[in-house]
Write a protein that holds these residues in place. Structure first.
Motif, PDB file in Angstrom:
ATOM      1  N   ARG A   1      16.868  -5.447  -7.046  1.00  0.00           N
ATOM      2  CA  ARG A   1      16.941  -4.728  -8.320  1.00  0.00           C
ATOM      3  C   ARG A   1      17.731  -5.498  -9.363  1.00  0.00           C
ATOM      4  NH1 ARG A   1      20.293   0.300  -7.244  1.00  0.00           N
ATOM      5  NH2 ARG A   1      21.467  -1.339  -6.248  1.00  0.00           N
ATOM      6  N   HIS A   2      18.709  -6.268  -8.889  1.00  0.00           N
ATOM      7  CA  HIS A   2      19.582  -6.956  -9.840  1.00  0.00           C
ATOM      8  C   HIS A   2      18.965  -8.235 -10.378  1.00  0.00           C
ATOM      9  CE1 HIS A   2      22.856  -4.187  -9.140  1.00  0.00           C
ATOM     10  NE2 HIS A   2      22.595  -4.264  -7.848  1.00  0.00           N
ATOM     11  N   ALA A   3      17.737  -8.526 -10.005  1.00  0.00           N
ATOM     12  CA  ALA A   3      17.103  -9.777 -10.448  1.00  0.00           C
ATOM     13  C   ALA A   3      15.766  -9.502 -11.113  1.00  0.00           C
ATOM     14  CB  ALA A   3      16.929 -10.702  -9.253  1.00  0.00           C
ATOM     15  N   LEU A   4      15.588  -8.299 -11.657  1.00  0.00           N
ATOM     16  CA  LEU A   4      14.255  -7.909 -12.107  1.00  0.00           C
ATOM     17  C   LEU A   4      13.930  -8.378 -13.521  1.00  0.00           C
ATOM     18  CD1 LEU A   4      13.560  -4.426 -10.601  1.00  0.00           C
ATOM     19  CD2 LEU A   4      13.019  -6.690  -9.759  1.00  0.00           C
ATOM     20  N   TRP A   5      13.587  -9.625 -13.626  1.00  0.00           N
ATOM     21  CA  TRP A   5      13.013 -10.145 -14.866  1.00  0.00           C
ATOM     22  C   TRP A   5      12.220 -11.387 -14.459  1.00  0.00           C
ATOM     23  CZ3 TRP A   5      18.181 -10.863 -13.614  1.00  0.00           C
ATOM     24  CH2 TRP A   5      18.591 -12.190 -13.449  1.00  0.00           C
ATOM     25  N   GLY A   6      11.316 -11.811 -15.330  1.00  0.00           N
ATOM     26  CA  GLY A   6      10.567 -13.036 -15.076  1.00  0.00           C
ATOM     27  C   GLY A   6       9.847 -13.003 -13.738  1.00  0.00           C
ATOM     28  N   GLU A   7       9.930 -14.119 -13.029  1.00  0.00           N
ATOM     29  CA  GLU A   7       9.193 -14.259 -11.772  1.00  0.00           C
ATOM     30  C   GLU A   7       9.533 -13.154 -10.773  1.00  0.00           C
ATOM     31  OE1 GLU A   7       6.787 -15.734 -10.778  1.00  0.00           O
ATOM     32  OE2 GLU A   7       6.488 -17.228 -12.333  1.00  0.00           O
ATOM     33  N   GLN A   8      10.784 -12.774 -10.725  1.00  0.00           N
ATOM     34  CA  GLN A   8      11.169 -11.812  -9.702  1.00  0.00           C
ATOM     35  C   GLN A   8      10.676 -10.409 -10.025  1.00  0.00           C
ATOM     36  OE1 GLN A   8      11.825 -12.985  -7.069  1.00  0.00           O
ATOM     37  NE2 GLN A   8      13.111 -11.711  -5.778  1.00  0.00           N
ATOM     38  N   LEU A   9      10.504 -10.103 -11.292  1.00  0.00           N
ATOM     39  CA  LEU A   9       9.915  -8.808 -11.643  1.00  0.00           C
ATOM     40  C   LEU A   9       8.432  -8.810 -11.271  1.00  0.00           C
ATOM     41  CD1 LEU A   9      10.127  -6.001 -12.821  1.00  0.00           C
ATOM     42  CD2 LEU A   9       9.859  -6.962 -15.121  1.00  0.00           C
ATOM     43  N   SER A  10       7.810  -9.956 -11.488  1.00  0.00           N
ATOM     44  CA  SER A  10       6.409 -10.101 -11.086  1.00  0.00           C
ATOM     45  C   SER A  10       6.278  -9.938  -9.568  1.00  0.00           C
ATOM     46  CB  SER A  10       5.931 -11.483 -11.535  1.00  0.00           C
ATOM     47  OG  SER A  10       4.591 -11.679 -11.233  1.00  0.00           O
ATOM     48  N   GLN A  11       7.195 -10.567  -8.849  1.00  0.00           N
ATOM     49  CA  GLN A  11       7.215 -10.446  -7.382  1.00  0.00           C
ATOM     50  C   GLN A  11       7.446  -8.992  -6.974  1.00  0.00           C
ATOM     51  OE1 GLN A  11       7.434 -13.365  -4.803  1.00  0.00           O
ATOM     52  NE2 GLN A  11       6.533 -11.549  -3.863  1.00  0.00           N
ATOM     53  N   ALA A  12       8.368  -8.329  -7.652  1.00  0.00           N
ATOM     54  CA  ALA A  12       8.690  -6.942  -7.303  1.00  0.00           C
ATOM     55  C   ALA A  12       7.471  -6.051  -7.499  1.00  0.00           C
ATOM     56  CB  ALA A  12       9.862  -6.446  -8.146  1.00  0.00           C
ATOM     57  N   MET A  13       6.735  -6.305  -8.574  1.00  0.00           N
ATOM     58  CA  MET A  13       5.543  -5.494  -8.835  1.00  0.00           C
ATOM     59  C   MET A  13       4.477  -5.789  -7.780  1.00  0.00           C
ATOM     60  SD  MET A  13       4.451  -3.147 -10.909  1.00  0.00           S
ATOM     61  CE  MET A  13       2.895  -2.297 -11.156  1.00  0.00           C
ATOM     62  N   LEU A  14       4.358  -7.060  -7.417  1.00  0.00           N
ATOM     63  CA  LEU A  14       3.390  -7.408  -6.356  1.00  0.00           C
ATOM     64  C   LEU A  14       3.799  -6.736  -5.046  1.00  0.00           C
ATOM     65  CD1 LEU A  14       1.001  -9.001  -5.170  1.00  0.00           C
ATOM     66  CD2 LEU A  14       2.491 -10.969  -4.946  1.00  0.00           C
ATOM     67  N   ASN A  15       5.082  -6.806  -4.694  1.00  0.00           N
ATOM     68  CA  ASN A  15       5.550  -6.159  -3.469  1.00  0.00           C
ATOM     69  C   ASN A  15       5.268  -4.656  -3.499  1.00  0.00           C
ATOM     70  OD1 ASN A  15       6.538  -8.630  -2.757  1.00  0.00           O
ATOM     71  ND2 ASN A  15       8.694  -8.075  -2.822  1.00  0.00           N
ATOM     72  N   TYR A  16       5.554  -4.063  -4.649  1.00  0.00           N
ATOM     73  CA  TYR A  16       5.341  -2.626  -4.813  1.00  0.00           C
ATOM     74  C   TYR A  16       3.854  -2.308  -4.622  1.00  0.00           C
ATOM     75  CZ  TYR A  16       5.378   1.931  -7.315  1.00  0.00           C
ATOM     76  OH  TYR A  16       5.225   3.244  -7.680  1.00  0.00           O
ATOM     77  N   ALA A  17       3.006  -3.127  -5.233  1.00  0.00           N
ATOM     78  CA  ALA A  17       1.571  -2.902  -5.097  1.00  0.00           C
ATOM     79  C   ALA A  17       1.112  -3.078  -3.647  1.00  0.00           C
ATOM     80  CB  ALA A  17       0.793  -3.843  -6.015  1.00  0.00           C
ATOM     81  N   LEU A  18       1.632  -4.103  -2.976  1.00  0.00           N
ATOM     82  CA  LEU A  18       1.222  -4.331  -1.577  1.00  0.00           C
ATOM     83  C   LEU A  18       1.620  -3.152  -0.701  1.00  0.00           C
ATOM     84  CD1 LEU A  18       2.174  -8.048  -0.922  1.00  0.00           C
ATOM     85  CD2 LEU A  18      -0.056  -7.077  -1.462  1.00  0.00           C
ATOM     86  N   HIS A  19       2.827  -2.682  -0.911  1.00  0.00           N
ATOM     87  CA  HIS A  19       3.328  -1.643  -0.004  1.00  0.00           C
ATOM     88  C   HIS A  19       2.875  -0.251  -0.402  1.00  0.00           C
ATOM     89  CE1 HIS A  19       5.888  -4.240   2.537  1.00  0.00           C
ATOM     90  NE2 HIS A  19       5.711  -5.032   1.504  1.00  0.00           N
TER      91      HIS A  19
END
Lengths: 579, 428, 425
Positions: A512-530
Motif C-alpha cells: 500500500r505504501h508504494a502505490l504509484w507508477g509501476e507498483q500501482l499498475s502491479q497492484a491493479m494487476l494483482n487485484y484483477a488476478l485474484h
C-alpha cells in the motif's frame, strides 16, 4: 498443560535466539517462546545492515568497536546470511569537511578499515552515485539477512536439545513467594507447528530462570512480573526498492539524520530511515511523509531512485532504553547501548533478567554477556562457543558448487538457492521428480518451499521469511496461491485457503505504501488476478454463502449429451488461413 | 505527454567490471510478470530447454549481483527475433537485456577456441564471407553448396548441410551503382541515403535496384554511402565488439549523409531495426542518436512522405499472387500491415498474409546445426499457411526470412519494393 | 502527409477491437493502432458482464437486469442497455462456435483455477463442459510441474462451494519429460501437433500418452478438467480426441496469465478485423496530439523513434486502465498519458487505497469520466474534444475486478463508441 525447563527465553528475535543458542551450546536446557514468528518484532523490521561500526565512529566509539569485532565474527559463523558488500560514507557538497575528517579519524581509532575515495573512484564502485559528490570513505559494511540468521540460531538451539515455541505469546509471568518461577503461554497452534483456527491451549512453563528478551515488549513482560521497565519505542520506516541500484551500502556522511542509508539487500535495496518516538510498539501511524522523505533525501545520493520502482515500505520499532531519570528529550538522542537488568539487584525480584536495547550487529556479544550472567546466577560453569562454531547452513559451503549442477536448475536460480540455503542446499534441493520454480521473482523452487513448510507449518509468512518467496516485484501476486497449494493435502484445503488470504493480506499491508507508477499498475494487476480470475474476494466458500446453482446457466446440453457431442466433434480449423 | 511512453527511459551504466556490458537491473522495474513475452517466444513454444524471455530478461537480471558472472547458457538458444520486445506491455528493455547478457556470456563463459565460437564469428561476419565470395560469385555459389564441402562444414563447423547457401550475384549492387554513374536524379530537397545492407548488395541486387528505380521515379536523389554490416547477426551471436566496429563506420558515414540533408532508408527490416533501436540501446557513439532518428524503412518512408494511394491510382501490374510473411523485425517497428495495405491499392496482384508466426530462421540462428530442427519447427506454421495461400510466390522484406520461406516451400520470394517497382516504374 | 482514415482507434484490446467493429459497421474506414500487446492474454478468456453489483450483491443471476439498476456514471449506464445487448450480439457473431453462453441471459458459474466459482456471461467452448452450474461429476487433472493449477486443491475448493456433484483431483506428470519451466505455449504446441513423445522407453503421440495417464483416475467421472493448455490452433480437435479416448467430456479450466484462452480470443478477434477489412497497425504508441478548434486534428505515432502522423475525423481512446497502461500515475497524481484527459482522483495518495487487500479501493475506479456520448469530460464536465470518445478500462467509475464486469464494459462501451464515431463520419 505444564512443562519445565532450565532457562526460559522470551522473544524470538536476534537477541532471544542468540541467547537460546548460546545457552543450549553450553548444555543448558532452554525453551524459547515467541508471540509470533521468529523475527516478529524489531529484528524482522530492519534494513539488514551489518555494521562496520563506521556509523558510530564519531558519536559512540564504544559501540563502533563492538560492531567491527562482531562484524568479523558474523562473516565467519554466519556466512550464508551475510553478503560483504562493503560500505561508503558519501560526502555531498553541502556536507562539512570537518565531519568527514572526524569520521575518518574515528574509524581509524576504532580499528575499522577506512579508505578515502575520490568522486571518480567512488563512482567506479557505484556508477549510480550522484555526479556532484565530493568524496567517500570506504568501510567494511555488509548486508545480513536477519530472518535467516534467527532461523539458523533457532535450528542450532534445537540441534542442542532446546525447544523453540513460536506463536506462543506469554500471557502471564508465574510468581511464587516473590520469585519468578516461569511463564504461562497461550498457544495459537499445536506443538511446534502452526495450524490456523485451532483454539489455543494454555501451557505453564516452569523455569529456573526467565530471560526477558522481548525487545519493544519487555515492558509488558515486566508489568506481568510487577517490575517497571521503561522502554521508549521509536519507529523508523524502511522503503524497499525493486532492484539493486547499488551493490554497496551507501551512507550519507553527516551527523545523524533521517533518510541517510541505502542497503543492498538480496535482490532489492532498502532505504532508511526515520526515528520517531511512539506510544505503542504495536499501534502507530505509518505515514506518507516518511516514505516520500526516503526518496526525496536519498535521491540526492543516488538520483536514479527518483524514477525507480518501490515495492513496499515497512516500519520497525527500536526498543530503546535508558536508565530511569535520564530523561532524554529527543528520541534520536537516546543511547543505542544495550542494558542488562538484573531484577534481583534492581527490584528485589529473583528468577528473571531482562536484556533491552542494543543493536542487531552485536546480538551475539549481548547474548554471550547475558548467558554468562545467567550461568553465574545458576552456578553453571560453561564456556561460550558461539563465536567459533558456524551456524547451521554456514558450514563448508565451498563444496557445493559442483553439486548444484545436478539439480537441473537454471544458473541464477541455482545460485540464489545456494546463497539462501548455504550448506543445506544439497539436502533440500535433492528431490525426485520435477522441482519447478514457484516464486519467479526471487527464484525459489518448490523443494525449498516444502522444506520451509516442514519447518514452519501452515504459516506462509514464516515460509516467506525463510525463502523470500513472494518478496519480489509482484509481491505475491503470482505465487501466493501456489505457495498455499503446497500445504495441501497435508493440511485441508480450507486451511490452505486461509493461509493464502493471510499471506496476500500481509503483502498488501506493505505494498500500500508504494502505490504509484509501476507498483500501482502491479497492484491493479494483482487485484484483477485474484478478484477477477480467481474470484477470491467473493468466493462463496470463503463467505459461507449458499449458492442456488440451479438458478444459473446450466449450459446448452446436459453432461451426457455433451460427452457424446465431444466424441463426435470434428475439428474444423486447420489454423488461420490468412484470409 | 509522459516520457514513460518512450522505451527504456533509463540510461544503463556499466556496473559489471570485466565486461563491457551495461547494468540492466533497473529495467526489471518495468516487469509486472504478465508473461506476455513468453507467449510470443517462438523458441519456447517448440523447445522447452529454452526458458523464455521473461526468465532470460528481467528475472535473470534482477537476480544478479555485482559479482555474479554466470549467465544461464540457454541465452544462446534465443533467436533474437525480438518478438518479446515488441509485445511487452510494460517497456521492459528485453532485447537490450538479451543482447547484453548474450554478449557477457560470450565474453566470459564461451571458449574463444571452441568450434561454436569460431563458427558463430564466421556466420555473424557474413559481410566478410560475402565480400570474398563476390570476387568469384559463380565459383563461390558452387563451392559453398558442393556436397563434400557441405559435409565438412556440418561436421567441422556445425553448419547444417540441409541449408542451401544463397546464390551470389554476378554483379553486386554497388558495382551496378557505379556502372550506371550513381544517382540519376539530383534534388537537394528530397534526398535519401540508402543503407542497402549486405544481402541486397551481394545476393539480391534486384531488390536494391527496385528501390533505386522507385525512389528516382518519385523524384528522390539517392546517395549510397560507404557502409558495413548493420550488426544484426553480431548482436544475435553476442559479438558486440565486432558489431561496434561496424557501427562506428556506419554512424560516421550516415551522419555525414544526414548533414547533407538526407534521411536514411533501408530495404531490409533487420537493418532498419538495428539502426533505429539496437544502435542507441547498445552503443554510445557520437551521432548514433541522430542516425537512429533519421532512419526509415523504405516503404514506410514513402507512406509518410508521398501520397502512394494517389500514385498507385489506376496502376496495373502483371504479377503472380503472393503469400506474404511479415518478418518479426518489421513487426518490431510497427510495420507489419503496410505491405499488404500497399498492395491492396494495386490492380493485378493479390497478396495474402500467411499469419503472424515467426519464420524461425532468425538470421544466423537457423544456420546452426544445433538449432536447425527448432528453426524448422518454428517455421512449420508459416510453411503450412504458405501452402494454404492462393499464391505460390512468396513475399517478405527480410532476406533470411526469404531464405527460410524458399527452403521450406520451394517458392520464389519477392520483396514488396519489386511489386512497387512494377506498378510505378514503366518498363525501360 | 499523414496516414489517413475516417476513424482512428487507439488501443488494441477488447474495447479497441469492439470500437473498430462498431465504427466499421457504420461504413467508416477504420484503422486501429496499438502500442503493445493487449491484456487479453493476461485474462482468463471469460467474458464477464456483471457478476456482482457495485454494493457487492451477488453472484448475479441475470446481468442484464442488474445492469439496468446501475447508478449514473457507471460505464454501462453511459453506454445504455441496448448497447450492451448489441455488443454481445456482435461478440457472438465474431466468435461463432468458439464461445458459449449466448443461449440465455443468465450468468453461468465457472470454476476458477483456484477452485472457487465465478459468474460469467460467455465462456470459451473449451470451458463449456465444465461449468459448475451444470451437473456432472468432475475430475480435475493437473500437471506436476505446472504450479498454476493444483487439481486436488481445486477439487476440494469447488466441493466447499457446495456443488451438488462429486469433485476429485489428480496430479500427473505430463508425458514427454518436459523441463520444469516449460511454457504453456509448449504444452499447447505439442498437443496441437500431436507430436511423438518418449514414454517409458517407447514413443507415442502425446495425446494418446496423456489420455493413458489420465485413464487410471477416470473412475466414472462425467467430465475431466485440465489446465487451459489443450492446444492453440487445433484446440477443438485436441479436446475431442481426449474426450473420445477418456469416454468423458473434456474441458479446460481458465487460468491466469499467460492465458491460452485469452490468446485464442485475441487471435480470433484480429482475424475477424482482418476479415471485415479494418486496418491494423501494431507497435505504434501515440506520443503526440495536434488539435484545432476543440477537435483533435491529428495524432503522432512513434515508429521505433520515428514520428508518423495519423489523421482521422473521429478518434477513440481504448488504451486500457492501470494494468494496460492507459492510465498512469506518479507520487503526485494520476493521469491519462495520450490526450492528458482529466482523471479524477483524491489529492492525497493515501486516500487511493484501503487497508484490506479486497476492500473498496479508490484506485480500482481510476479512469476518465465520460458523457453519454462516451466523450471524456474535463474537470468542468465539458467534453475534452468534440471528436474523441473513450472505451474500456480507460474509463473510470467502476471496479471491474469486484463487479466481474471487465470484458462486458470493454465490449459495450467500445462498440457504442465505435458506432457513435462511425455515425459522425
Amino acid at each position: 498443560m505444564e512443562s519445565s525447563t532450565g532457562v526460559l527465553v522470551i522473544g524470538g528475535g536476534s537477541t532471544g535466539t542468540g541467547i537460546a543458542r548460546d545457552l543450549a551450546m553450553r548444555g543448558v536446557d532452554v525453551t524459547l517462546v515467541e508471540k509470533g514468528n521468529l523475527t516478529h518484532g524489531t529484528t524482522g523490521r530492519m534494513h539488514g545492515l551489518l555494521h562496520s561500526g563506521g556509523r558510530y565512529a564519531v558519536s559512540d566509539q564504544e559501540s563502533a568497536k563492538e560492531c567491527i569485532i562482531e562484524n568479523r565474527v558474523l562473516r565467519d559463523i554466519a556466512s550464508h546470511c551475510v553478503e560483504m558488500t562493503g560500505g561508503l560514507f558519501v560526502q555531498r557538497p553541502q556536507d562539512s569537511d570537518e565531519y568527514f575528517q572526524k569520521k575518518l579519524e574515528g574509524c581509524r581509532e576504532c580499528d575499522i578499515p577506512a579508505e578515502v575515495l575520490s568522486p571518480e573512484e567512488a563512482r567506479e564502485v557505484e556508477p549510480y552515485l550522484a555526479e556532484d559528490i565530493e568524496r567517500a570513505i570506504k568501510v567494511p559494511d555488509g548486508a545480513i539477512d536477519p530472518f535467516r540468521l534467527c532461523v539458523a540460531n533457532a535450528v542450532s538451539t534445537e540441534n542442542h536439545g532446546g525447544r523453540i515455541e513460536t506463536h506462543a505469546p506469554v500471557t502471564d509471568v508465574l510468581l511464587e513467594d516473590g520469585e519468578v518461577v516461569g511463564v504461562e503461554v497461550t498457544h495459537e497452534s499445536g506443538p511446534g507447528k502452526r495450524v490456523h483456527g485451532k483454539e489455543g491451549q494454555k501451557e505453564k512453563i516452569y523455569a529456573d530462570h526467565v530471560v526477558n528478551a522481548a525487545g519493544a515488549w519487555t515492558g509488558r513482560i515486566g508489568d506481568m512480573a510487577g517490575v517497571d521497565i521503561e522502554v521508549r519505542p521509536s519507529k523508523g520506516v524502511m522503503t524497499v526498492m525493486n532492484a539493486r541500484q547499488v551493490d554497496t551500502v551507501i551512507n550519507r556522511c553527516k551527523p545523524k539524520g533521517d533518510a541517510d542509508i541505502i542497503v543492498p539487500h538480496e535482490t532489492a535495496a532498502i532505504l532508511g530511515t526515520t526515528d520517531e518516538e511512539v506510544e505503542d510498539p504495536e499501534d502507530y501511524a505509518e505515514e506518507q511523509w516518511e516514505v516520500d522523505l526516503m526518496i526525496e533525501e536519498l535521491k540526492e545520493l543516488v538520483p536514479i531512485l527518483d524514477e525507480s520502482r518501490t515495492l513496499r515500505s515497512f516500519w520497525g520499532v527500536r526498543p530503546l532504553y535508558e536508565p530511569p531519570d535520564t530523561g532524554t528529550e529527543d528520541a534520536t538522542d537516546i543511547t543505542r547501548q544495550f542494558f542488562l537488568l538484573d531484577h534481583e539487584d534492581r527490584d528485589d525480584l529473583t528468577g528473571m533478567t531482562t536484556i533491552v536495547g542494543g543493536k542487531f550487529t552485536t546480538y551475539r556479544m549481548m547474548a554471550e554477556q547475558l548467558s554468562d550472567h545467567v550461568c553465574e546466577r545458576l552456578g553453571i560453569d560453561a564456556e561460550c562457543r558461539t563465536a567459533e562454531v558456524p551456524l547451521p547452513g554456514s558450514e563448508n559451503t565451498e563444496v557445493l558448487d559442483d553439486a548444484m549442477d545436478r539439480f537441473g536448475l537454471r544458473s541464477p536460480i541455482a545460485r540464489r538457492s545456494k546463497q539462501r540455503l548455504g550448506s543445506r542446499a544439497e539436502e533440500v534441493l535433492d528431490v525426485d521428480g520435477p522441482n519447478p520454480v514457484v516464486c519467479q521473482c526471487e527464484g525459489v523452487t518448490r523443494a525449498e518451499l516444502e522444506d520451509a513448510i516442514d519447518q514452519s507449518g501452515t504459516d506462509l509468512n514464516a515460509v516467506r521469511l525463510r525463502t523470500r518467496a513472494s518478496m519480489g516485484n509482484c509481491q505475491g501476486g503470482f505465487c501466493s496461491r501456489a505457495m498455499a497449494d503446497l500445504l495441501h493435502p497435508e493440511y485441508e484445503e480450507a486451511i490452505a485457503r486461509e493461509a493464502y488470504d493471510e499471506l496476500f493480506q500481509e503483502r498488501w499491508k506493505g505494498e500500500r505504501h508504494a502505490l504509484w507508477g509501476e507498483q500501482l499498475s502491479q497492484a491493479m494487476l494483482n487485484y484483477a488476478l485474484h478478484a477477477t480470475t480467481l474470484n477470491a474476494d467473493a468466493d462463496p466458500a470463503r463467505l459461507g454463502q449458499d449458492v442456488d446453482f440451479a438458478a444459473f446457466d446450466g449450459g446448452e446440453f446436459d453432461s451426457v449429451e455433451r460427452t457424446e457431442r465431444g466424441a463426435d466433434a470434428v475439428a474444423t480449423d486447420g489454423g488461420h488461413d490468412g484470409n | 505527454m509522459s516520457d514513460s511512453q518512450q522505451p527504456s527511459d533509463f540510461e544503463p551504466v556499466d556496473v559489471f567490471a570485466e565486461t563491457d556490458g551495461m547494468d540492466l537491473r533497473p529495467g526489471s522495474d518495468d516487469c509486472y510478470k504478465c508473461s506476455t513475452c513468453d507467449t510470443n517466444c517462438p523458441v519456447a513454444e517448440v523447445d522447452d530447454d529454452f526458458p523464455g524471455p521473461k526468465f532470460q530478461g528481467p528475472e535473470q537480471w534482477r537476480l544478479k549481483r555485482k559479482d555474479d558472472y554466470d549467465i544461464d547458457d540457454s541465452i544462446t538458444d534465443c533467436s533474437n527475433c525480438l518478438r518479446c520486445d515488441t509485445s511487452c506491455p510494460s517497456e521492459v528493455p528485453l532485447s537490450q537485456m538479451h543482447n547484453t547478457a548474450r554478449s557477457q556470456y560470450v565474453d566470459n563463459q564461451m571458449s574463444k577456441l571452441s568450434v561454436e565460437y569460431i563458427r558463430n564469428r564466421i556466420l555473424s561476419n557474413y559481410r566478410t564471407s560475402a565480400y570474398l565470395a563476390s570476387l568469384f560469385p559463380r565459383t563461390a555459389t558452387f563451392v559453398m553448396n558442393f556436397g563434400p564441402v557441405r559435409w565438412v562444414m556440418e561436421k567441422g563447423l556445425g553448419i547444417p548441410s540441409e541449408r542451401d547457401f544463397p546464390e551470389f550475384a554476378t554483379t553486386t549492387f554497388r558495382q551496378w551503382w557505379k556502372q550506371r554513374g550513381g544517382a540519376q536524379v539530383q534534388n537537394p530537397d528530397k534526398r535519401v541515403a540508402y543503407f542497402h545492407g549486405c544481402y541486397s548488395n551481394y545476393n539480391t541486387p534486384e531488390v536494391a535496384k527496385a528501390l533505386v528505380h522507385v525512389y528516382e521515379e518519385l523524384g528522390y536523389e539517392i546517395m549510397v554511402p560507404e557502409q558495413k554490416c548493420s550488426g544484426t547477426p553480431m548482436f544475435a551471436n553476442g559479438m558486440l565488439s565486432d558489431a561496434r566496429r561496424h557501427a562506428e563506420t556506419n554512424v560516421e558515414n550516415l551522419t555525414a549523409a544526414i548533414e547533407d540533408g538526407a534521411d536514411i532508408i533501408a530495404s531490409c527490416t533487420s537493418c532498419s531495426l538495428a539502426l533505429r533501436q539496437e544502435y542507441p540501446e547498445l552503443f554510445d557513439i557520437d551521432g548514433i542518436e541522430d542516425v537512429s532518428n533519421h532512419t526509415y524503412d523504405a516503404l514506410e518512408y514513402l507512406r509518410i512522405y508521398e501520397d502512394l494511394e494517389a500514385e498507385l491510382e489506376g496502376a496495373e501490374v502483371d504479377f503472380p499472387d503472393l503469400a506474404y510473411h511479415a518478418p518479426c523485425h518489421s513487426r518490431n517497428q510497427g510495420l507489419d500491415g503496410q505491405a499488404l495495405e500497399l498492395i491492396e491499392n494495386i490492380d493485378g496482384v493479390m497478396a495474402e498474409d500467411v499469419g503472424d508466426s515467426c519464420s524461425g530462421i532468425s538470421g544466423t540462428y537457423g544456420w546452426k546445426t544445433e538449432h536447425y530442427d527448432v528453426s524448422m519447427e518454428i517455421g512449420e506454421e508459416m510453411f503450412e499457411h504458405m501452402e494454404h495461400a492462393e499464391g505460390d510466390v512468396g513475399m517478405t522484406e527480410c532476406p533470411t526470412c526469404a531464405m527460410q520461406m524458399e527452403h521450406g516451400t520451394g517458392y520464389e520470394i519477392k520483396h514488396p519494393l519489386e511489386v512497387l517497382e512494377a506498378a510505378l516504374v514503366s518498363e525501360e | 502527409m499523414a496516414i489517413e482514415d475516417d476513424v482512428l482507434v487507439i488501443g488494441g484490446g477488447l474495447a479497441g477491437i469492439a470500437a473498430a467493429v462498431g465504427a466499421h459497421e457504420q461504413g467508416a474506414r477504420v484503422r486501429l493502432v496499438s502500442h503493445k500487446q493487449s491484456t487479453m492474454r493476461q485474462a482468463s478468456g471469460l467474458i464477464d458482464l456483471l457478476g456482482y453489483t457495485p454494493n457487492g450483491d451477488g453472484p448475479v443471476v441475470d446481468p442484464f437486469e442488474a445492469i439496468e439498476e446501475l447508478p449514473e456514471g457507471h460505464p454501462y449506464e453511459r453506454a445504455g442497455l441496448d448497447a450492451v445487448r448489441a455488443a454481445m450480439d456482435m461478440f457472438d457473431d465474431a466468435t461463432g462456435e468458439m464461445y458459449a453462453g449466448s443461449h440465455t441471459d443468465k450468468n453461468a458459474l465457472v470454476p476458477t483455477h483456484g477452485g472457487a466459482i465465478k459468474p460469467t456471461a460467455r465462456y470459451p467452448d473449451s470451458a463449456a463442459p465444465g461449468i459448475a452450474s451444470a451437473h456432472g461429476d468432475t475430475l480435475f487433472v493437473g500437471f506436476d510441474s505446472m504450479i498454476e493449477f493444483d487439481a486436488p486443491v481445486a477439487a476440494d475448493h469447488l466441493a466447499a462451494t457446495g456443488v451438488p456433484y462429486e469433485t476429485d483431483g489428480a496430479t500427473i506428470e505430463f508425458p514427454g519429460n518436459l523441463r520444469d519451466d516449460a511454457k504453456v505455449t509448449r504444452f499447447a504446441h505439442l498437443l496441437d501437433r500431436d507430436d511423438e513423445v518418449a514414454v517409458d522407453g517407447t514413443t507415442m503421440p502425446v495425446r494418446t500418452a496423456l489420455a493413458e495417464r489420465v485413464k487410471e483416475h477416470i473412475d466414472g467421472h462425467d467430465r475431466v478438467g485440465f489446465p487451459a493448455v489443450l492446444g492453440d490452433d487445433n484446440a477443438a480437435e485436441v479436446r475431442a480426441e481426449l474426450a473420445d479416448k477418456l469416454g468423458a467430456s473434456v474441458f479446460e479450466v481458465p487460468m491466469g496469465p499467460p492465458s491460452l484462452p485469452g490468446l485464442r480470443l485475441e487471435d480470433r478477434l484480429y482475424e475477424y478485423l482482418h476479415e471485415i477489412g479494418v486496418r491494423v497497425s501494431t507497435g505504434n504508441p501515440i506520443v503526440d496530439v495536434e488539435q484545432a478548434n476543440g477537435e483533435i486534428d491529428r495524432v503522432v505515432g512513434d515508429h521505433t523513434g520515428r514520428e508518423v502522423p495519423y489523421k482521422a475525423q473521429q478518434y477513440i481512446l481504448a488504451t486500457g486502465g492501470l494494468v494496460g497502461k492507459g492510465i498512469d500515475s506518479d507520487r503526485e497524481g494520476v493521469y491519462e498519458p495520450v490526450f492528458d484527459c482529466h482523471v479524477p482522483h483524491p489529492a492525497d495518495r493515501y486516500d487511493w487505497f484501503e487497508d484490506g487487500a479486497f476492500d473498496d479501493h479508490e484506485f480500482a475506479r481510476f479512469g476518465v469520466p465520460v458523457d453519454t456520448e462516451l466523450r471524456p469530460l474535463d474537470a468542468d464536465n465539458v467534453p475534452e474534444f468534440e471528436n474523441l470518445r473513450a472505451a474500456g478500462s480507460v474509463l473510470g467509475g467502476y471496479d471491474f475486478p469486484s463487479e466481474k464486469s471487465g470484458s462486458g464494459v470493454s465490449l459495450a462501451t467500445g462498440y457504442a463508441a465505435g458506432e457513435l464515431a462511425g455515425d459522425r463520419v
